[in-house]
Design a protein around this motif. Structure first.
Motif, PDB file in Angstrom:
ATOM      1  N   PHE A 142       0.789  -1.121  -0.087  1.00 39.93           N
ATOM      2  CA  PHE A 142      -0.123  -0.044  -0.067  1.00 39.93           C
ATOM      3  C   PHE A 142       0.956   1.358  -0.017  1.00 39.93           C
ATOM      4  CE2 PHE A 142      -1.957  -3.342   2.441  1.00 39.93           C
ATOM      5  CZ  PHE A 142      -3.014  -3.774   1.963  1.00 39.93           C
ATOM      6  N   LEU A 143       0.320   2.347  -0.524  1.00 39.95           N
ATOM      7  CA  LEU A 143       0.867   3.531  -0.390  1.00 39.95           C
ATOM      8  C   LEU A 143       0.497   3.983   0.883  1.00 39.95           C
ATOM      9  CD1 LEU A 143       2.621   5.640  -2.105  1.00 39.95           C
ATOM     10  CD2 LEU A 143       0.460   6.814  -2.644  1.00 39.95           C
ATOM     11  N   ALA A 144       1.459   4.476   1.611  1.00 36.77           N
ATOM     12  CA  ALA A 144       1.465   5.002   3.019  1.00 36.77           C
ATOM     13  C   ALA A 144       2.086   6.408   3.171  1.00 36.77           C
ATOM     14  CB  ALA A 144       1.963   3.951   4.120  1.00 36.77           C
ATOM     15  N   GLU A 145       1.434   6.956   4.310  1.00 39.91           N
ATOM     16  CA  GLU A 145       2.004   8.279   4.933  1.00 39.91           C
ATOM     17  C   GLU A 145       2.388   8.054   6.313  1.00 39.91           C
ATOM     18  OE1 GLU A 145       3.000  12.235   4.008  1.00 39.91           O
ATOM     19  OE2 GLU A 145       2.467  10.650   2.688  1.00 39.91           O
ATOM     20  N   LEU A 146       3.780   8.038   6.732  1.00 40.61           N
ATOM     21  CA  LEU A 146       4.127   8.409   8.062  1.00 40.61           C
ATOM     22  C   LEU A 146       3.999   9.654   8.599  1.00 40.61           C
ATOM     23  CD1 LEU A 146       5.633   7.121  10.507  1.00 40.61           C
ATOM     24  CD2 LEU A 146       7.561   7.377   9.438  1.00 40.61           C
ATOM     25  N   ILE A 147       3.265   9.672   9.890  1.00 37.34           N
ATOM     26  CA  ILE A 147       3.034  11.193  10.811  1.00 37.34           C
ATOM     27  C   ILE A 147       3.421  11.075  12.037  1.00 37.34           C
ATOM     28  CG2 ILE A 147       1.268  12.009   9.081  1.00 37.34           C
ATOM     29  CD1 ILE A 147      -0.777  11.243  11.269  1.00 37.34           C
ATOM     30  N   PHE A 195       5.957   3.236   0.749  1.00 33.39           N
ATOM     31  CA  PHE A 195       5.212   1.791   0.170  1.00 33.39           C
ATOM     32  C   PHE A 195       5.376   1.238   1.371  1.00 33.39           C
ATOM     33  CE2 PHE A 195       5.163   3.257  -3.941  1.00 33.39           C
ATOM     34  CZ  PHE A 195       3.997   2.774  -4.293  1.00 33.39           C
ATOM     35  N   LEU A 196       4.171   0.521   1.838  1.00 31.97           N
ATOM     36  CA  LEU A 196       4.049  -0.326   3.114  1.00 31.97           C
ATOM     37  C   LEU A 196       3.631  -1.790   2.696  1.00 31.97           C
ATOM     38  CD1 LEU A 196       3.420  -0.944   6.028  1.00 31.97           C
ATOM     39  CD2 LEU A 196       1.061  -0.255   5.608  1.00 31.97           C
ATOM     40  N   ASN A 197       4.689  -2.837   3.082  1.00 35.76           N
ATOM     41  CA  ASN A 197       4.290  -4.107   2.977  1.00 35.76           C
ATOM     42  C   ASN A 197       3.574  -4.663   4.099  1.00 35.76           C
ATOM     43  OD1 ASN A 197       6.406  -7.124   2.405  1.00 35.76           O
ATOM     44  ND2 ASN A 197       4.103  -6.722   1.836  1.00 35.76           N
ATOM     45  N   LEU A 198       2.456  -4.834   4.502  1.00 31.26           N
ATOM     46  CA  LEU A 198       1.852  -5.455   5.839  1.00 31.26           C
ATOM     47  C   LEU A 198       1.953  -6.957   5.457  1.00 31.26           C
ATOM     48  CD1 LEU A 198       0.581  -4.639   8.292  1.00 31.26           C
ATOM     49  CD2 LEU A 198      -1.449  -4.242   7.050  1.00 31.26           C
ATOM     50  N   ARG A 233       4.262  -7.906  10.451  1.00 34.77           N
ATOM     51  CA  ARG A 233       5.656  -7.427  10.116  1.00 34.77           C
ATOM     52  C   ARG A 233       5.445  -6.246   9.257  1.00 34.77           C
ATOM     53  NH1 ARG A 233      11.249 -10.508   9.924  1.00 34.77           N
ATOM     54  NH2 ARG A 233      12.610  -9.062  10.552  1.00 34.77           N
ATOM     55  N   PRO A 234       5.019  -5.281   9.656  1.00 32.99           N
ATOM     56  CA  PRO A 234       4.861  -4.162   8.667  1.00 32.99           C
ATOM     57  C   PRO A 234       6.294  -3.567   8.290  1.00 32.99           C
ATOM     58  CG  PRO A 234       4.112  -3.397  10.868  1.00 32.99           C
ATOM     59  CD  PRO A 234       4.321  -4.713  10.807  1.00 32.99           C
TER      60      PRO A 234
END
Length: 250
Positions: free
Chosen positions: A99-104, A225-228, A241-242
């Motif tokens: 997934f496309l992810a945003e870290l805040i 990008f997130l690999n969940l 393991r994200p």
């Protein structure tokens, strides 16, 4: 190893040799993270009829039994089965893993005797960005989070309005470095869980919540990008393991 990804008509590049693991590993004993008033997890050689599953004690193999609860002892991903009357399995509901992810990063606000993540903070941090996943790192962010004992500490939580804001922004996967998105003792209201999964309307069956992550300070806020990765357990929640991947050509 450079991967090219096309997402919503945009092209991205990530380096698969540079994963940013934001999970907390499960380990035996008191050094493990813990929540919800459970005993520490146990990892010990299986014993049966004189057999001891430990090579150093004469066994041909190491053969451990593991006792733990995913909600209490490890980074875990849960589906709406966590709060639904019907059985729902994370292994059945989560079928895509990238997934496309945003870290805040958020400094929780005080609300009475509690500290919360508010709707205003979510709106400010995300702006007009549309992301499939949002990863929330709370301040302060010290290494003790990997072994913190959360029981009876009234940890930070999301307000119901903050959870609804994430839903309005189309966020399907929420990841947070807390034991729960809800208040530790709320009388079973679970307002943030219910809001995120839209339990009062058409339930968001594909949405997930991942709790007890840890994002090291050197990992900068921004788009990844997130690999969940989730263990294939037929349960409402499973150890996960994200892994984040920095975008090379933003």
């Amino acid at each position: 190893m450079i991967a090219s990804i096309k997402h919503n008509s945009r092209n991205y590049k990530i380096d698969l040799t540079k994963p940013l693991d934001i999970s907390i590993a499960l380990q035996d004993g008191d050094k493990n993270v813990n929540a919800w008033y459970l005993d520490p997890p146990k990892i010990a050689p299986h014993k049966q009829d004189g057999f001891v599953g430990k090579v150093s004690e004469g066994s041909p193999v190491n053969f451990n039994d593991i006792w733990f609860n995913p909600h209490s002892h490890v980074t875990h991903t849960e589906c709406l089965g966590h709060i639904s009357k019907e059985f729902n399995s994370i292994n059945k509901k989560l079928k895509q893993f990238f997934f496309l992810a945003e870290l805040i990063t958020v400094a929780p606000e005080q609300m009475g005797e509690d500290f919360v993540i508010s709707e205003k903070q979510i709106k400010y941090a995300l702006g007009n960005k549309k992301r499939q996943a949002v990863v929330i790192r709370t301040m302060p962010n010290l290494g003790y989070k990997r072994s913190k004992k959360y029981s009876d500490t009234n940890p930070t939580y999301l307000t119901e309005e903050a959870a609804k804001c994430l839903v309005k922004k189309g966020v399907e996967h929420l990841l947070i470095d807390l034991p729960s998105v809800d208040k530790e003792k709320d009388g079973g209201e679970l307002l943030a869980h219910k809001a995120f999964w839209n339990m009062g309307g058409k339930p968001r069956t594909k949405a997930t919540i991942t709790e007890l992550i840890y994002v090291p300070n050197p990992v900068e806020d921004g788009t990844y990008f997130l690999n969940l990765q989730v263990a294939p357990f037929e349960n409402d929640a499973s150890p996960s393991r994200p892994v984040l991947y920095k975008i090379e050509n933003k």
